[in-house]
Motif scaffolding. Sequence first.
Motif, PDB file in Angstrom:
ATOM      1  N   UNK A 165      -7.404   9.560  12.416  1.00 56.56           N
ATOM      2  CA  UNK A 165      -7.684   8.181  12.225  1.00 56.56           C
ATOM      3  C   UNK A 165      -8.768   7.753  11.901  1.00 56.56           C
ATOM      4  N   UNK A 166     -10.063   8.681  12.117  1.00 53.00           N
ATOM      5  CA  UNK A 166     -11.393   8.430  11.489  1.00 53.00           C
ATOM      6  C   UNK A 166     -11.423   8.508  10.132  1.00 53.00           C
ATOM      7  N   UNK A 167     -10.569   9.523   9.378  1.00 56.36           N
ATOM      8  CA  UNK A 167     -10.681   9.463   8.005  1.00 56.36           C
ATOM      9  C   UNK A 167      -9.650   8.192   7.330  1.00 56.36           C
ATOM     10  N   UNK A 168      -8.752   7.851   8.255  1.00 55.63           N
ATOM     11  CA  UNK A 168      -8.069   6.631   7.780  1.00 55.63           C
ATOM     12  C   UNK A 168      -8.834   5.423   7.874  1.00 55.63           C
ATOM     13  N   UNK A 169      -9.615   5.304   8.812  1.00 58.80           N
ATOM     14  CA  UNK A 169     -10.601   4.224   8.762  1.00 58.80           C
ATOM     15  C   UNK A 169     -11.458   4.051   7.658  1.00 58.80           C
ATOM     16  N   UNK A 170     -11.893   5.231   7.124  1.00 58.38           N
ATOM     17  CA  UNK A 170     -12.943   5.326   5.922  1.00 58.38           C
ATOM     18  C   UNK A 170     -12.032   4.784   4.700  1.00 58.38           C
ATOM     19  N   UNK A 220       0.955  -1.189   0.084  1.00 59.54           N
ATOM     20  CA  UNK A 220       0.192   0.032  -0.043  1.00 59.54           C
ATOM     21  C   UNK A 220       0.886   1.272   0.149  1.00 59.54           C
ATOM     22  N   UNK A 221       0.880   2.071  -1.141  1.00 61.26           N
ATOM     23  CA  UNK A 221       1.367   3.395  -0.996  1.00 61.26           C
ATOM     24  C   UNK A 221       0.472   4.517  -0.717  1.00 61.26           C
ATOM     25  N   UNK A 222       1.118   5.326   0.398  1.00 58.35           N
ATOM     26  CA  UNK A 222       0.344   6.309   0.861  1.00 58.35           C
ATOM     27  C   UNK A 222       1.246   7.779   0.372  1.00 58.35           C
ATOM     28  N   UNK A 223       0.846   8.703  -0.168  1.00 58.44           N
ATOM     29  CA  UNK A 223       1.454   9.652  -0.569  1.00 58.44           C
ATOM     30  C   UNK A 223       1.195  10.708   0.505  1.00 58.44           C
ATOM     31  N   UNK A 224       2.243  11.480   0.992  1.00 61.26           N
ATOM     32  CA  UNK A 224       2.242  12.504   1.931  1.00 61.26           C
ATOM     33  C   UNK A 224       1.789  11.847   3.347  1.00 61.26           C
ATOM     34  N   UNK A 225       2.659  10.668   3.466  1.00 64.35           N
ATOM     35  CA  UNK A 225       2.538   9.750   4.672  1.00 64.35           C
ATOM     36  C   UNK A 225       2.906  10.256   5.853  1.00 64.35           C
ATOM     37  N   UNK A 226       3.922  11.280   5.927  1.00 62.13           N
ATOM     38  CA  UNK A 226       4.456  11.339   7.094  1.00 62.13           C
ATOM     39  C   UNK A 226       3.812  12.278   8.205  1.00 62.13           C
ATOM     40  N   UNK A 227       2.641  12.602   8.063  1.00 61.90           N
ATOM     41  CA  UNK A 227       1.835  13.370   9.042  1.00 61.90           C
ATOM     42  C   UNK A 227       0.327  13.094   8.875  1.00 61.90           C
ATOM     43  N   UNK A 228      -0.509  13.653   9.804  1.00 66.09           N
ATOM     44  CA  UNK A 228      -1.849  13.812   9.705  1.00 66.09           C
ATOM     45  C   UNK A 228      -2.607  12.457   9.230  1.00 66.09           C
ATOM     46  N   UNK A 229      -3.411  12.675   8.166  1.00 65.57           N
ATOM     47  CA  UNK A 229      -4.366  11.425   7.721  1.00 65.57           C
ATOM     48  C   UNK A 229      -3.420  10.307   6.850  1.00 65.57           C
ATOM     49  N   UNK A 230      -2.335  10.848   6.304  1.00 65.20           N
ATOM     50  CA  UNK A 230      -1.256  10.145   5.749  1.00 65.20           C
ATOM     51  C   UNK A 230      -0.629   9.118   6.537  1.00 65.20           C
ATOM     52  N   UNK A 246     -17.377   5.883  -5.723  1.00 64.77           N
ATOM     53  CA  UNK A 246     -17.945   6.411  -4.746  1.00 64.77           C
ATOM     54  C   UNK A 246     -17.192   7.408  -3.835  1.00 64.77           C
ATOM     55  N   UNK A 247     -17.759   8.505  -3.399  1.00 60.98           N
ATOM     56  CA  UNK A 247     -17.045   9.454  -2.760  1.00 60.98           C
ATOM     57  C   UNK A 247     -17.900   9.814  -1.291  1.00 60.98           C
ATOM     58  N   UNK A 248     -17.160   9.262  -0.188  1.00 62.83           N
ATOM     59  CA  UNK A 248     -17.528   9.218   1.169  1.00 62.83           C
ATOM     60  C   UNK A 248     -17.247  10.194   1.823  1.00 62.83           C
ATOM     61  N   UNK A 249     -18.215  11.170   2.299  1.00 61.52           N
ATOM     62  CA  UNK A 249     -17.788  12.167   3.186  1.00 61.52           C
ATOM     63  C   UNK A 249     -17.608  11.896   4.526  1.00 61.52           C
ATOM     64  N   UNK A 250     -16.449  12.277   5.140  1.00 58.89           N
ATOM     65  CA  UNK A 250     -16.243  12.111   6.359  1.00 58.89           C
ATOM     66  C   UNK A 250     -16.048  13.544   7.166  1.00 58.89           C
ATOM     67  N   UNK A 251     -17.155  14.101   7.074  1.00 57.81           N
ATOM     68  CA  UNK A 251     -17.140  15.579   7.699  1.00 57.81           C
ATOM     69  C   UNK A 251     -18.096  15.963   8.697  1.00 57.81           C
ATOM     70  N   UNK A 308     -12.853  14.427   3.367  1.00 57.04           N
ATOM     71  CA  UNK A 308     -12.845  15.034   5.024  1.00 57.04           C
ATOM     72  C   UNK A 308     -13.224  16.358   5.090  1.00 57.04           C
ATOM     73  N   UNK A 309     -13.786  16.654   6.363  1.00 56.97           N
ATOM     74  CA  UNK A 309     -14.108  18.080   6.691  1.00 56.97           C
ATOM     75  C   UNK A 309     -13.035  18.611   7.700  1.00 56.97           C
ATOM     76  N   UNK A 310     -13.692  19.226   8.764  1.00 56.49           N
ATOM     77  CA  UNK A 310     -12.455  19.874   9.447  1.00 56.49           C
ATOM     78  C   UNK A 310     -11.716  18.764  10.266  1.00 56.49           C
ATOM     79  N   UNK A 311     -10.522  18.568  10.187  1.00 52.10           N
ATOM     80  CA  UNK A 311      -9.815  17.621  10.667  1.00 52.10           C
ATOM     81  C   UNK A 311      -8.596  18.188  11.638  1.00 52.10           C
ATOM     82  N   UNK A 312      -8.449  17.582  12.751  1.00 47.82           N
ATOM     83  CA  UNK A 312      -7.549  18.212  13.527  1.00 47.82           C
ATOM     84  C   UNK A 312      -6.148  17.642  13.181  1.00 47.82           C
ATOM     85  N   UNK A 313      -5.453  18.143  11.982  1.00 46.87           N
ATOM     86  CA  UNK A 313      -4.143  18.028  11.642  1.00 46.87           C
ATOM     87  C   UNK A 313      -3.289  19.060  11.670  1.00 46.87           C
TER      88      UNK A 313
END
Length: 253
Positions: A221-226, A7-17, A241-246, A188-193
């Motif tokens: 983590x809530x976004x990551x689980x989605x 699994x490749x995750x771009x921008x994986x050093x912080x936040x949602x990544x 599909x586009x899933x709102x996590x907001x 994602x909506x307003x996420x604390x990152x």
Amino acid sequence: MSDRGVLVVTGGSRGIGAATARLAAVAGYAVLVNYAENASAAEVVANAIRADGGRAETVRGDVGTQEGVAAIFASADRMGRLAVLVNNAGVVDHPARVADMSWARLDRMFRINTLGSIACAREAVRRLSTAQGGKGGAIVNVSSAAAKLGSPDQYVDYASAKGAIDTFTVGLAKEVAAEGIRVCAVRPGIIDTEIHASGGLPDRVRDMTPGLPMRRPGTAEEVARAILWLASDEASYSTGAILDVSGARAVLP
């Protein structure tokens, strides 16, 4: 721990990544953590995965450049069979009205947030497509509630770049649906990152919290689980599909 491929995750050093990388390792993926500049932060993520018995590597590569994209997928190829791409890398800028945005700002915004995701998806399709000898897989794009809300007086350029990701998600999903590849997105909506601070508004989450429908921001983590659900076999009939996590923010008028 099962072997689900890379699994490749771009921008994986912080936040949602970073949260996605950690949860992906728990789910049994070998994880490639991409970063653009902060090698130490990426190594922290990778080392945490290794400490828990998972497999992780890091790779430097700016998704806004051809060389960066090539470096990411060369590293992925060395790790093994690609299974999932998470297009998470993205940037914001300081709040501004469109009339005051420079060409350099617009170029950076779309080159990283939109063109980079399309280029990474192109490389993933070449590896995943059953029509090209691959075994199928999933691509999950990280969009934003801003794509629906427009972000006037702050980030119309960012919102537009993410709106393009929504359209790209639907189009690519239809294009490769018969080739064993599912393509979805999260909004994602307003996420604390940390991304808010990088845009010059370190207190944005705190200031907006009272007006949010759930009276709290989301977590990485809530976004990551989605993201991990959309990438998994549990979402086997979900593509385009586009899933709102907001927290209902993106569905408000």
